[in-house]
Design an enzyme around this catalytic site. Structure first.
Site, PDB file in Angstrom:
ATOM      1  N   ASN A   1     -15.218  22.404   3.566  1.00 56.80           N
ATOM      2  CA  ASN A   1     -15.466  20.968   3.422  1.00 56.80           C
ATOM      3  C   ASN A   1     -16.675  20.812   2.503  1.00 56.80           C
ATOM      4  O   ASN A   1     -17.814  21.019   2.920  1.00 56.80           O
ATOM      5  CB  ASN A   1     -15.738  20.370   4.809  1.00 56.80           C
ATOM      6  CG  ASN A   1     -16.017  18.886   4.757  1.00 56.80           C
ATOM      7  OD1 ASN A   1     -16.060  18.278   3.682  1.00 56.80           O
ATOM      8  ND2 ASN A   1     -16.211  18.289   5.917  1.00 56.80           N
TER       9      ASN A   1
ATOM     10  N   ARG B 173     -10.777  20.477   2.878  1.00 61.57           N
ATOM     11  CA  ARG B 173     -10.755  19.072   3.292  1.00 61.57           C
ATOM     12  C   ARG B 173     -10.857  18.240   2.032  1.00 61.57           C
ATOM     13  O   ARG B 173     -11.814  18.359   1.265  1.00 61.57           O
ATOM     14  CB  ARG B 173     -11.927  18.774   4.219  1.00 61.57           C
ATOM     15  CG  ARG B 173     -11.991  17.327   4.604  1.00 61.57           C
ATOM     16  CD  ARG B 173     -12.945  17.132   5.780  1.00 61.57           C
ATOM     17  NE  ARG B 173     -12.770  15.801   6.321  1.00 61.57           N
ATOM     18  CZ  ARG B 173     -13.564  14.777   6.031  1.00 61.57           C
ATOM     19  NH1 ARG B 173     -14.585  14.930   5.217  1.00 61.57           N
ATOM     20  NH2 ARG B 173     -13.336  13.590   6.559  1.00 61.57           N
TER      21      ARG B 173
ATOM     22  N   HIS C 172      -9.866   9.256   7.966  1.00 60.88           N
ATOM     23  CA  HIS C 172      -9.832   9.930   9.278  1.00 60.88           C
ATOM     24  C   HIS C 172      -8.418  10.365   9.647  1.00 60.88           C
ATOM     25  O   HIS C 172      -8.101  10.552  10.821  1.00 60.88           O
ATOM     26  CB  HIS C 172     -10.386   9.024  10.413  1.00 60.88           C
ATOM     27  CG  HIS C 172     -11.831   8.686  10.251  1.00 60.88           C
ATOM     28  ND1 HIS C 172     -12.353   7.464  10.628  1.00 60.88           N
ATOM     29  CD2 HIS C 172     -12.867   9.393   9.757  1.00 60.88           C
ATOM     30  CE1 HIS C 172     -13.648   7.451  10.368  1.00 60.88           C
ATOM     31  NE2 HIS C 172     -13.973   8.614   9.834  1.00 60.88           N
TER      32      HIS C 172
ATOM     33  N   ARG D  66     -22.765   1.588   8.303  1.00 60.81           N
ATOM     34  CA  ARG D  66     -21.897   0.688   7.520  1.00 60.81           C
ATOM     35  C   ARG D  66     -21.549  -0.550   8.332  1.00 60.81           C
ATOM     36  O   ARG D  66     -21.322  -0.462   9.543  1.00 60.81           O
ATOM     37  CB  ARG D  66     -20.604   1.421   7.129  1.00 60.81           C
ATOM     38  CG  ARG D  66     -20.801   2.387   5.975  1.00 60.81           C
ATOM     39  CD  ARG D  66     -19.577   3.248   5.754  1.00 60.81           C
ATOM     40  NE  ARG D  66     -19.706   4.529   6.400  1.00 60.81           N
ATOM     41  CZ  ARG D  66     -18.726   5.418   6.551  1.00 60.81           C
ATOM     42  NH1 ARG D  66     -17.517   5.149   6.096  1.00 60.81           N
ATOM     43  NH2 ARG D  66     -18.941   6.571   7.149  1.00 60.81           N
TER      44      ARG D  66
END
Ligand code: ADP
Length: 406
Positions: free
Chosen positions: A7, A90, A179, A240
């Site tokens: 990742n 990923r 996700h 966020r």
């Protein structure tokens, strides 16, 4: 199969060496603050672990440290790189191009480059990670697993924004969702836990981490999700804002003279739990603040829960009734309080918690709804790395992970 899951972020590299047959993690580690001051590299294999605090000038150096650590006679997990059967990457954004994991070829890298304008923060780092990993592990298949892919089944009336249709079409403006790697894994685990085929279930999956999203899954297919074109919409998150009226952006720009860049940065990094509480982006710290009587932490928690409940209600309607509600990721797996508040007084929608089970659950997850609750509520620990390893194995073996045809 031994799969190395990678990742790569803009200044970080995380890796995990997985044995898909035994579900064992043989080793894992990460490089942080690459090409910045205060870099660190840490590696764990079983009981053995070490951390280095030397500068890491580039992703190439981080990748070299990873290989060295994996082969290290004392701390490693491999005697030769040829023991790695495949590498799973990923990949954040596959746009409308990659709806399944892809065996990485030069053509796939070209297509990933073409997706960069849609994910300027994430895709360049992913591509760099792929290139550097191919350099150190040239003889093995590399597979990209996309975070957007699981949401490719969302129907057009749900993925389109109500903008002029030509503008959306010519600029690929639509909901992509994120996700998805976590969501796919959790949906399949939940079906296993219930002993029911995934095709028979109507699920709502609440992925509540620093980034948070909620997804409606009908028979194993994503049909609606709260993150959209980018990673800003929907639930309130650590830093966020989640959903907001776009009129606020124009107002801040016109009346306060804030630049678009500073508004974007504020919405990504200074809002959400952090912005409201003024204290932390972490739900753990917010809950401690609530215990200590901090009013802004209390407000942040109430706003987080209100947004989550609004979406649960909306997605029950989208699905025409749901049978399973799943909580996952850091907050979903660990916060008894958030789960309790999210499910409170929802008997009319078929949700009734077993408060004892909710308070007791940990680790492996399980059922937290009352025996007589029409909807089953589950806590399901997510494992994105294992999901990437399994999807990589499926691509290499030429089978498909998709239980449902896209
Ligand atoms: P990421 O999106 O970075 O992968 P995680 O899934 O690790 O994030 O989730 C991080 C969030 O989980 C943080 O808000 C953290 O405070 C929260 N969290 C972790 N453990 C607990 C806990 N015991 N109680 C409440 N919140 C927790």
């Amino acid at each position: 199969m031994i799969v190395l899951v990678i990742n790569a972020g803009s200044s970080s590299l995380k890796y995990q060496l997985c044995d898909t047959a035994t579900a064992q993690v043989l080793a894992k580690g990460s490089a942080a603050r690459i090409a910045e001051s205060g870099a660190s590299f840490s590696h764990v294999a079983g009981e053995r672990a070490f951390t280095l605090l030397d500068p890491i000038p580039s992703h190439r150096d981080a990748m070299a440290l990873m290989i060295e650590a994996l082969l290290d006679p004392e701390h490693g997990a491999l005697t030769g790189v040829e023991q790695v059967d495949a590498v799973g990457h990923r990949a954040v954004h596959g746009a409308d191009v990659f709806v399944e994991p892809a065996h990485i070829t030069p053509e796939v890298i070209d297509k990933l480059e073409a997706c960069v304008p849609l994910a300027p923060l994430h895709n360049p780092a992913n591509i760099l990670g792929i290139r550097e990993a191919q350099r150190v592990l040239p003889g093995v298949p590399h597979v990209a697993v996309f975070d957007t892919a699981f949401h490719a089944t969302i129907p057009r009336h749900a993925y389109l924004y109500a903008l002029p249709l030509e503008l959306s079409a010519s600029n690929r403006i639509r909901k992509y969702g994120y996700h998805g790697t976590s969501c796919r894994y959790v949906v399949e685990r939940a079906a296993e836990m219930l002993g029911k085929p995934v095709e028979s279930l109507k699920m709502i999956v609440c992925h509540l981490g620093n980034g948070a999203s909620i997804t409606a899954v009908d028979g194993g297919r994503s049909v609606e999700t709260s993150l959209g074109f980018g990673t800003m919409s929907g639930l309130m998150m650590g830093t966020r804002a989640g959903d907001l009226d776009p009129a606020i952006i124009f107002h801040l720009h016109r009346e306060l003279g804030m630049s678009l860049e500073s508004i974007e940065s504020m919405l990504y990094h200074e809002s959400g739990l952090l912005g409201v509480s003024g204290r932390s982006r972490d739900m753990g710290a917010i809950l401690q603040g609530v215990e200590a009587g901090d009013e802004r932490c209390q407000l942040a928690l109430e706003m987080f829960v209100h947004r989550l409940r609004s979406y649960i209600g909306a997605y029950i309607a989208v699905l025409g009734g749901a049978d399973t509600l799943v909580f996952t990721a850091g907050i979903g797996e660990n916060s008894e309080t958030v789960r309790r508040l999210a499910c409170a007084n929802l008997e009319a929608l078929g949700i009734r918690l077993d408060e004892g089970a909710n308070a007791a659950i940990h680790g492996t997850g399980g059922r937290i709804s009352a025996e007589d609750s029409p909807m089953t509520v589950l806590v399901v620990p997510t494992d994105e790395e294992r999901s990437i390893a399994l999807q990589t194995e499926a691509v290499v073996q030429g089978t498909t992970m998709l239980t449902i045809a896209p």
